[in-house]
Design an enzyme around this catalytic site. Structure first.
Site, PDB file in Angstrom:
ATOM      1  N   GLY A  75      40.501  13.286 -61.036  1.00  0.00           N
ATOM      2  CA  GLY A  75      41.474  13.830 -61.983  1.00  0.00           C
ATOM      3  C   GLY A  75      42.403  14.824 -61.359  1.00  0.00           C
ATOM      4  O   GLY A  75      42.763  14.711 -60.193  1.00  0.00           O
TER       5      GLY A  75
ATOM      6  N   ASP B 166      23.858   6.746 -55.176  1.00  0.00           N
ATOM      7  CA  ASP B 166      23.972   6.136 -53.837  1.00  0.00           C
ATOM      8  C   ASP B 166      23.132   6.887 -52.796  1.00  0.00           C
ATOM      9  O   ASP B 166      22.882   6.361 -51.715  1.00  0.00           O
ATOM     10  CB  ASP B 166      25.430   6.128 -53.371  1.00  0.00           C
TER      11      ASP B 166
ATOM     12  N   ARG C 272      17.079 -22.020 -55.589  1.00  0.00           N
ATOM     13  CA  ARG C 272      18.446 -21.496 -55.460  1.00  0.00           C
ATOM     14  C   ARG C 272      18.550 -20.336 -54.487  1.00  0.00           C
ATOM     15  O   ARG C 272      17.557 -19.685 -54.176  1.00  0.00           O
ATOM     16  CB  ARG C 272      18.923 -20.963 -56.820  1.00  0.00           C
TER      17      ARG C 272
ATOM     18  N   GLY D 262      26.768   1.093 -53.900  1.00  0.00           N
ATOM     19  CA  GLY D 262      26.677   1.641 -52.549  1.00  0.00           C
ATOM     20  C   GLY D 262      28.015   1.429 -51.860  1.00  0.00           C
ATOM     21  O   GLY D 262      28.238   0.392 -51.254  1.00  0.00           O
TER      22      GLY D 262
ATOM     23  N   GLU E  30      27.685  -3.201 -52.558  1.00  0.00           N
ATOM     24  CA  GLU E  30      29.076  -3.582 -52.852  1.00  0.00           C
ATOM     25  C   GLU E  30      30.025  -3.270 -51.685  1.00  0.00           C
ATOM     26  O   GLU E  30      31.056  -3.907 -51.533  1.00  0.00           O
ATOM     27  CB  GLU E  30      29.556  -2.844 -54.110  1.00  0.00           C
TER      28      GLU E  30
ATOM     29  N   ARG F 299      23.929 -18.447 -56.856  1.00  0.00           N
ATOM     30  CA  ARG F 299      24.433 -17.693 -58.009  1.00  0.00           C
ATOM     31  C   ARG F 299      24.458 -16.207 -57.688  1.00  0.00           C
ATOM     32  O   ARG F 299      23.707 -15.732 -56.833  1.00  0.00           O
ATOM     33  CB  ARG F 299      23.527 -17.900 -59.236  1.00  0.00           C
TER      34      ARG F 299
HETATM   35  O1  F6P Z   1      28.225   7.076 -57.651  1.00  0.00           O
HETATM   36  C1  F6P Z   1      28.972   6.215 -56.893  1.00  0.00           C
HETATM   37  C2  F6P Z   1      29.015   4.845 -57.475  1.00  0.00           C
HETATM   38  O2  F6P Z   1      27.769   4.572 -57.991  1.00  0.00           O
HETATM   39  C3  F6P Z   1      29.450   3.810 -56.441  1.00  0.00           C
HETATM   40  O3  F6P Z   1      28.428   3.187 -55.746  1.00  0.00           O
HETATM   41  C4  F6P Z   1      30.269   2.862 -57.255  1.00  0.00           C
HETATM   42  O4  F6P Z   1      31.233   2.222 -56.481  1.00  0.00           O
HETATM   43  C5  F6P Z   1      30.884   3.751 -58.260  1.00  0.00           C
HETATM   44  O5  F6P Z   1      29.947   4.768 -58.520  1.00  0.00           O
HETATM   45  C6  F6P Z   1      31.331   3.026 -59.468  1.00  0.00           C
HETATM   46  O6  F6P Z   1      31.718   3.915 -60.440  1.00  0.00           O
HETATM   47  P1  F6P Z   1      32.667   3.569 -61.674  1.00  0.00           P
HETATM   48  O7  F6P Z   1      32.764   2.091 -61.787  1.00  0.00           O
HETATM   49  O8  F6P Z   1      31.991   4.172 -62.841  1.00  0.00           O
HETATM   50  O9  F6P Z   1      33.968   4.188 -61.377  1.00  0.00           O
END
Ligand code: F6P
Length: 371
Positions: A76, A139, A174, A182, A234, A277
């Site tokens: 913000g 994380d 599968r 992460g 991710e 999947r």
């Molecule tokens: O706390 C970090 C986290 O959990 C990341 O791993 C993830 O990318 C992110 O938050 C996602 O947060 P949001 O979708 O709520 O912005």
């Protein structure tokens, strides 16, 4: 010190309400202070201000409750922006917040949050305002503390998801891909992958090759295991690739990662001819009630942060070190992220029990282990 405030910033994590409860109980019961809750992180200190009194009865029943009763913001008005390689600090925003803190009679703040919130807290400290921080991120990627609350609960949820995905994977022969959170660090993927019996773990710290993952799937098939479970953080990336974004961010610049799980399922399906999947665990791993460990850690952190302020400390973050709560300078806490060392013991153990990280040089790791 008569009046302190508390706020929560960044993504929600199981245990935030437990921190608020412990901070209020400690401040009111132990030190006779008045506590103000600041809503929506530091944003609640701007404009009309959004604050409310928090008494012991306001925090009753909060221990097992997920989310945060104070609301939160990811990014913000206080975010540092870059211009021509230099940091641009929104000074007038800090000035407004400091004036409002003064007007509200708030003498110190407990700020609960991840790297972004800690950086803002540090700015308040540098401007002479007493502040103590509590680290929060599922994380678990803050270097100055061994653990952050929320991580263990996320781990439980990801592990249960892997258990459940095994059922479908085995029944249908599968490949099942689970995408977990992460951004910069693969702690959730690594720990849940080991405890949930994944066959492949993909983390940001070990770039992967799709061909190596496909090879693992083929080897499992040849060995009589016709299914494969992949857990991917991710933020994991291919050897010659970049992290995958769902979008490049809103006006505050918060880019959202995502898409890796679906990409993996589609590519691995193509390469192996198997049905593949993807399940994106997403915010389920951040939602709901904290587990016992996170309630305990959050309570410990909340009480310790108030004790630090009562002792006149500022610019510190409470941290877990060898089962004890310590304080560390905020400056140190924001300096470094904690990522998975690619040669760490748990990575070694994972490889020993047959888990692949999809690394192009994976086979040489196994030969090393065989020596
Ligand atoms: O706390 C970090 C986290 O959990 C990341 O791993 C993830 O990318 C992110 O938050 C996602 O947060 P949001 O979708 O709520 O912005």
């Amino acid at each position: 010190m008569k009046t302190i405030a508390i706020l929560t910033g960044g993504g929600d994590a199981p245990g935030l309400n437990a921190v608020i409860r412990a901070a209020v109980k400690t401040a009111v019961g132990e030190f006779g202070m008045r506590v103000v809750g600041i809503e929506d992180s530091f944003e609640g200190l701007l404009g009309q201000t959004h604050t409310r009194e928090l008494t012991a009865s306001d925090v009753r029943g909060l221990l097992p409750r997920g989310g945060t009763i104070l609301g939160t913001r990811n990014r913000g008005s206080f975010v540092v922006r870059q211009k021509d390689g230099a940091d641009l600090m929104p000074d007038e925003v800090y000035r407004e917040a400091l004036d409002n803190l003064d007007r509200l009679g708030i003498e110190a703040v407990v700020a609960v949050g991840g790297e972004g919130t800690l950086a803002i807290a540090h700015e308040f400290h540098k401007r002479g305002f007493p502040i103590a921080a509590v680290p929060k991120t599922i994380d678990n990627d803050l270097a100055a503390t061994e653990l952050t609350f929320g991580f263990m609960t996320a781990l439980d949820i990801a592990t249960e998801a892997l258990d459940r995905l095994h059922t479908t994977a085995e029944s249908h022969d599968r490949v099942m891909v689970l995408e977990v959170m992460g951004r910069h660090a693969g702690w959730i993927a690594l720990h849940s992958g080991v405890s949930g019996g994944a066959d492949v773990i993909l983390i940001p710290e070990i770039p992967f090759s799709l061909e190596q993952v496909a090879k693992k799937i083929r080897e499992r098939d040849a060995g009589g295991s016709a299914f494969t479970i992949v857990v991917a953080a991710e933020g994991a990336k291919e050897v010659r690739g970049d992290v995958m974004y769902l979008d490049r961010g809103d006006r505050t610049g918060a880019a959202r990662l995502g898409g890796l799980g679906h990409y993996l399922a589609s590519e691995l399906g193509e390469r192996t001819g198997k049905e593949a999947r993807c399940v994106v665990l997403g915010h389920i791993q951040r939602g709901g009630s904290p587990n016992a460990f996170d309630r305990m850690l959050a309570t410990n952190f909340g009480a310790a942060a108030v004790r630090a302020l009562a002792r006149g400390r500022s610019g510190v973050m409470v941290a877990l070190h060898a089962a004890n709560i310590r304080t560390v300078p905020l400056e140190e806490a924001i300096a470094r992220l904690k990522t998975v060392p690619p040669e760490s013991q748990l990575v070694r153990t994972a490889r020993d029990v047959g888990i692949s990280f999809g690394a192009p040089d994976e086979d040489s790791h196994h030969q090393e282990g065989d020596k």
